[in-house]
Design a protein around this motif. Structure first.
Motif: not given
Length: 423
Positions: A389-406
């Motif tokens: 849910q946040s860039r802080r947790d964004f690591r290899s093996g994850t995905y993040l949806t933010e401002a209409g982008k993934t």
């Protein structure tokens, strides 16, 4: 079909620290100054000293050694701080002794301890490279005697027919003591006037000595333009290339220990001025360079500057979402993958599904893509990525949806990678 872009690794700006002129046991600056002075008196007696030789009168108070204990202290601090980069090991420093044979006049135990520190402490976070053979005068490889030519003098425009053999010798000395290097460092401007041949020689040497098809080299320091990561000698089918790691700032840590040492030239206390903010604002690799002697000499002045710069970079990125410390080799591998991988969307009839295929011979870690598809599930080669849910947790093996982008991050392996995005 949505737009697919390759982003910086984990959406962060690469940071890296290059340490030049480091070598076992001795303080290379001491011997460089001494040898350059003696050479000038022999060959150019009517000229004035230049470069580091201006410190010749300081030699009586300048240490001729940098202890392994200090190297361990420095390396452990960098490890605690998460600093990564490149650390030279000049393999035949100033012609005083070979790393695989010992240094006359210095205890054998000190060399053993220094190499242990290099392998067990420094290597965890820094690529280890030769900085050619001596970083002073060129070696005659038939006799292993020093010639009157200088590696960073006459060999700025080197004899092409001797380059590969010379670099092989430098790499082999490190391999002899259990250090297969990830790349090389040019002493001064070594090879700069023949960079095409120089890069070819490094790649050939890396393949010959270490079977390394994707090395890097450090040659360029650019502090008046935005840096890049040039890729040379590309063979996409074989997965071979070499990356040029470019430093974006001068050595303002102090060089010999008696040169300019000023954290503000890197980044000011208000985080707005100095060289680094402009590079960071453009999201370019931010590679700093310092010469090893200054971190120990003159009350460790360079070490103090480094601590201040690190504090300010931490203040610039307090939650760790904007920058990422990387080894030089990691930057090189990422930029190879970024530029030399084939990424294609695969047409399909399902509007709620997007398929992306990547073909590459250039693997890397933390490979990061963006797409304007808002995905609810992503698989890479059949394995689900974890949504965060946040860039802080964004690591290899994850995905993040933010401002209409993934955004998605994963380990990019050689061969084919298939990505499924489900809306």
């Amino acid at each position: 079909m949505s737009d697919i872009k390759i982003c910086n690794p984990l959406l962060r700006i690469p940071l890296s620290l290059i340490i030049d002129d480091s070598c076992p046991v001795i303080n290379k600056a001491y011997y460089w100054i001494q040898q350059r002075h003696d050479w000038r008196i022999r060959h150019r007696p009517n000229t004035q000293p230049s470069g580091w030789e201006i410190h010749y009168n300081r030699l009586p108070s300048m240490p001729n050694t940098i202890p392994a204990d200090f190297t361990a202290k420095w390396g452990e601090w960098c490890g605690e701080q998460g600093i990564k980069g490149k650390f030279s090991i000049v393999p035949f420093p100033a012609g005083i002794g070979r790393v695989d044979q010992g240094f006359k006049g210095f205890p054998e135990s000190e060399l053993e301890k220094w190499l242990q520190v290099a392998k067990e402490v420094i290597w965890n976070n820094f690529d280890l490279t030769p900085e050619m053979l001596t970083h002073t005068r060129v070696v005659d490889l038939d006799t292993w005697q020093l010639t009157e030519a200088w590696e960073q003098g006459e060999w700025v425009d080197p004899p092409v027919d001797k380059l590969t053999e010379y670099i092989v010798a430098a790499m082999q000395l490190l391999k002899n003591v259990g250090i297969p290097c990830e790349g090389v460092t040019s002493p001064g401007a070594f090879g700069k006037q023949k960079e095409e041949a120089h890069s070819r020689a490094i790649l050939d040497a890396a393949l010959y000595v270490n079977n390394n098809p994707r090395p890097f080299y450090f040659l360029w320091l650019i502090h008046d333009q935005l840096p890049d990561v040039p890729i040379w000698q590309i063979d996409k089918d074989k997965g071979q290339a070499i990356a040029s790691i470019v430093s974006c700032a001068g050595d303002w840590f102090g060089a010999t220990g008696y040169d300019t040492a000023d954290a503000d030239l890197f980044i000011t206390e208000d985080l707005e001025s100095g060289r680094l903010p402009a590079v960071l604002a453009d999201e370019r690799p931010c590679v700093l360079v310092g010469h090893w002697p200054c971190f120990y000499v003159n009350d460790e002045i360079g070490f103090q500057v480094l601590k201040t710069v690190k504090q300010r970079l931490d203040a610039y990125d307090p939650d760790g979402t904007r920058t990422l410390w990387m080894k030089n080799s990691e930057i090189g591998h990422y930029w190879m993958a970024r530029r030399l991988s084939n990424i294609q969307p695969v047409p399909n009839d399902r509007q709620a599904e997007q398929i992306i295929q990547i073909g590459t011979q250039f693997p890397t870690t933390n490979f990061t893509l963006s797409t304007d598809t808002v995905a609810n599930r992503i698989q890479v080669n059949g394995l689900d990525l974890k949504q965060v849910q946040s860039r802080r947790d964004f690591r290899s093996g994850t995905y993040l949806t933010e401002a209409g982008k993934t955004y998605l991050a994963f380990e990019l392996n050689q061969g084919q990678t298939t990505i499924f995005l489900l809306q």
